[in-house]
Design an enzyme around this catalytic site. Structure first.
Site, PDB file in Angstrom:
ATOM      1  N   HIS A 316      20.087   1.270  42.215  1.00 18.11           N
ATOM      2  CA  HIS A 316      21.442   0.950  41.763  1.00 18.11           C
ATOM      3  C   HIS A 316      21.716   1.696  40.469  1.00 18.11           C
ATOM      4  O   HIS A 316      20.956   1.605  39.515  1.00 18.11           O
ATOM      5  CB  HIS A 316      21.552  -0.571  41.547  1.00 18.11           C
ATOM      6  CG  HIS A 316      22.951  -1.052  41.334  1.00 18.11           C
ATOM      7  ND1 HIS A 316      23.675  -0.787  40.186  1.00 18.11           N
ATOM      8  CD2 HIS A 316      23.758  -1.808  42.114  1.00 18.11           C
ATOM      9  CE1 HIS A 316      24.860  -1.351  40.285  1.00 18.11           C
ATOM     10  NE2 HIS A 316      24.940  -1.971  41.443  1.00 18.11           N
ATOM     11  N   HIS A 359      19.680  -8.541  34.523  1.00 20.88           N
ATOM     12  CA  HIS A 359      19.731  -7.658  33.356  1.00 20.88           C
ATOM     13  C   HIS A 359      19.703  -8.454  32.063  1.00 20.88           C
ATOM     14  O   HIS A 359      20.281  -9.535  31.965  1.00 20.88           O
ATOM     15  CB  HIS A 359      21.043  -6.847  33.425  1.00 20.88           C
ATOM     16  CG  HIS A 359      21.105  -5.681  32.498  1.00 20.88           C
ATOM     17  ND1 HIS A 359      22.301  -5.127  32.081  1.00 20.88           N
ATOM     18  CD2 HIS A 359      20.135  -4.948  31.905  1.00 20.88           C
ATOM     19  CE1 HIS A 359      22.056  -4.109  31.287  1.00 20.88           C
ATOM     20  NE2 HIS A 359      20.751  -3.983  31.157  1.00 20.88           N
ATOM     21  N   GLU A 365      28.521  -7.634  26.776  1.00 13.58           N
ATOM     22  CA  GLU A 365      29.418  -7.304  27.875  1.00 13.58           C
ATOM     23  C   GLU A 365      30.477  -8.392  28.070  1.00 13.58           C
ATOM     24  O   GLU A 365      30.151  -9.547  28.336  1.00 13.58           O
ATOM     25  CB  GLU A 365      28.620  -7.152  29.178  1.00 13.58           C
ATOM     26  CG  GLU A 365      27.460  -6.154  29.092  1.00 13.58           C
ATOM     27  CD  GLU A 365      26.614  -6.130  30.346  1.00 13.58           C
ATOM     28  OE1 GLU A 365      26.992  -6.792  31.338  1.00 13.58           O
ATOM     29  OE2 GLU A 365      25.568  -5.455  30.343  1.00 13.58           O
ATOM     30  N   HIS A 389      28.672 -11.978  28.270  1.00 15.56           N
ATOM     31  CA  HIS A 389      27.214 -11.997  28.218  1.00 15.56           C
ATOM     32  C   HIS A 389      26.809 -11.195  26.983  1.00 15.56           C
ATOM     33  O   HIS A 389      26.919  -9.976  26.957  1.00 15.56           O
ATOM     34  CB  HIS A 389      26.618 -11.378  29.487  1.00 15.56           C
ATOM     35  CG  HIS A 389      27.091 -12.044  30.746  1.00 15.56           C
ATOM     36  ND1 HIS A 389      27.400 -11.338  31.890  1.00 15.56           N
ATOM     37  CD2 HIS A 389      27.320 -13.353  31.029  1.00 15.56           C
ATOM     38  CE1 HIS A 389      27.778 -12.176  32.835  1.00 15.56           C
ATOM     39  NE2 HIS A 389      27.750 -13.405  32.336  1.00 15.56           N
ATOM     40  N   HIS A 395      21.723 -12.121  32.674  1.00 16.21           N
ATOM     41  CA  HIS A 395      22.851 -12.274  33.580  1.00 16.21           C
ATOM     42  C   HIS A 395      22.567 -11.487  34.858  1.00 16.21           C
ATOM     43  O   HIS A 395      21.607 -10.724  34.929  1.00 16.21           O
ATOM     44  CB  HIS A 395      24.157 -11.793  32.938  1.00 16.21           C
ATOM     45  CG  HIS A 395      24.095 -10.385  32.411  1.00 16.21           C
ATOM     46  ND1 HIS A 395      23.533 -10.063  31.197  1.00 16.21           N
ATOM     47  CD2 HIS A 395      24.510  -9.203  32.940  1.00 16.21           C
ATOM     48  CE1 HIS A 395      23.611  -8.762  30.988  1.00 16.21           C
ATOM     49  NE2 HIS A 395      24.198  -8.215  32.039  1.00 16.21           N
TER      50      HIS A 395
END
Length: 475
Positions: A316, A359, A365, A389, A395
């Site tokens: 990803h 993560h 974020e 977050h 998260h």
């Protein structure tokens, strides 16, 4: 880049302001490009030739420079525009504190006005005021931020909910640049450079110091605003991607010159200065610029024109691959604030967990959702809502998303994410959260529950017996 209109703009009244009151779908012509040196005139010949500040400007106009950077900033970073106007902006009464005070705008974040928490936060969509007339200014409120507009370093994240157009007034933000993300309802924005119509799915940047007014063609509107102190947005470097991709410079649109004139008694300029609002009265509209040139301009961008990149084999990609705009710091690769989107795109990675990975991030974020759903949250994250977050707070996908992803195994074929537009404001600075955001009735206090259902899938069946006996103690 030069633009000329074919006829002189007429004097304009409130009932006939070329779009301020009559709101067609956007058929205006714009200038194109990012960071260009533009020039535009509403009356042919209104721009001086051969110099910027002649003794007498054409048509008896005043020359006024608007500087977005210091005079001695390197040329590649220097931003300024020259405005040729009917009356100069200095022609106003002294500023006074706006009463009643706003109370929910912050530009200097400390313990006196905000708090901090490592807890994951999420908010449901707010209600747009129905009974109380609320314009863009009164409907704007700060969620979180860091740093200080006084020290010229930091950012603030706001949201807005409004139901009425600004009337006989203009707003000026002396603290920083606004990046506005409408979620519901179009914005018709009149600036000193001209007019822009901004629809959900588009963004608009109003640089520090520009005077502007927001009209609401659809009556009700809400959305998000990122504000940066001491910096300006720029396009991210493309690195190995090459010369093309992500947000193309030619897709950024700048308004052409438009002006109004006439006597406007009691016109009010509302200035945000150090997070506080001040008002000054004058007897004319600030949108009296008949010609302008420069590279310090408001602009808009259609997120649907973004060219996303993604992995084509395994794993990803990091979300930074879909950065639209960035405000860098002096540290290479570290942003004061990035604007990143999660648009419709194909997912084709093999043997890969396709949703965003779990993560913990040194950056913080803030996420919003313009329309549709978000690929990492099957439940609870709604258009018009938001989440935060902060630095090193864990998260990732919720339980339902995780279980759905692994249930497909390695047999998933190519699939396209459609009908979605999520975004992220990401910053290296740790945000402090305003009390009205922490205490909001729209805060989702059960947000943490979306991960509680994640269960252990661990199994050591088939592992080497010696490894099991010597390297693992079962409890």
């Amino acid at each position: 880049m030069m633009e000329k209109s074919s006829h002189q703009q007429p004097a304009v009244s409130k009932s006939n302001r070329g779009g301020r009151g009559n709101f067609p779908y956007d058929d205006r012509d714009y200038l194109s490009g990012f960071g260009n040196n533009f020039e535009s005139e509403a009356i042919p010949g209104a721009l001086p030739r051969g110099q910027t500040s002649p003794l007498m400007c054409p048509y008896g106009l005043y020359a006024e420079q608007l500087s977005g950077t210091s005079f001695t900033s390197p040329r590649k970073l220097n931003q300024r525009s020259w405005l040729y106007r009917i009356k100069p902006s200095v022609t106003h009464e002294p500023f006074k504190p706006r009463l009643p005070s706003h109370g929910k705008l912050v530009s200097e974040f400390d313990k006196s006005n905000s708090c901090t928490t490592p807890t994951q936060l999420r908010w449901k969509p707010v209600d747009i005021p129905a009974d109380t007339p609320t314009d863009f200014i009164d409907g704007l409120y700060t969620i979180c931020g860091a740093g200080s507009s006084f020290l010229r370093h930091g950012y603030a994240i706001h949201m807005y909910a409004a139901n009425t157009s600004m009337d006989n007034c203009a707003f000026c933000n002396a603290d920083g640049d606004f990046l506005m993300v409408p979620q519901k309802g179009r914005l018709w924005i009149t600036t000193e450079c001209g007019q822009l119509q901004v629809s959900p799915g588009e963004i608009v940047v109003i640089p520090q110091g520009f005077r502007f007014a927001v009209d609401l063609p659809d009556g009700l509107t809400c959305g998000y605003v990122a504000e940066i102190f001491g910096a300006h947005f720029q396009l991210p470097d493309l690195g190995p991607i090459g010369a093309n991709g992500l947000a193309a410079p030619r897709d950024f649109l700048v308004p052409k010159c438009w002006f109004e004139e006439g006597h406007r008694p009691g016109y009010t300029v509302i200035q945000k200065f150090g997070g506080e609002l001040f008002t000054a009265n004058q007897d004319f509209s600030p949108f009296n610029v008949v010609a302008w040139h420069g590279n310090y301009v408001p602009y808009k961008y259609d997120l649907g024109k973004f060219c996303p990149y993604n992995t084509v084999l395994v794993d990803h990609s990091d979300p930074s691959i879909n950065t639209v705009l960035t405000a860098p710091t002096d540290k290479p690769g570290v942003a004061l604030l990035d604007f990143v989107i999660f648009p419709p795109r194909w997912l084709v990675a093999e043997h890969t967990f396709r949703p965003p990975y779990y993560h913990r991030n040194c950056m913080s974020e803030f996420m919003g959702l313009i329309y549709g759903g978000y690929e990492a949250k099957a439940d609870g994250f709604l258009p018009g809502g938001a989440s935060l977050h902060s630095c090193m707070t864990p998260h990732g996908p919720d339980t339902r998303t995780y279980e759905a992803a692994i249930s497909h195994g390695n047999e998933s074929g190519p699939c396209k994410i459609t009908n979605t537009m999520a975004f992220m404001f990401e910053s290296c600075l740790i945000p402090r959260i305003c009390p009205w955001a922490i205490e909001s009735p729209f805060r989702d206090h059960d947000y943490y529950q979306c991960w509680i259902g994640l269960k252990s899938h661990f199994s050591c069946k088939g592992a080497d017996q010696n490894v099991v006996e010597n390297g693992h103690k079962e409890t």
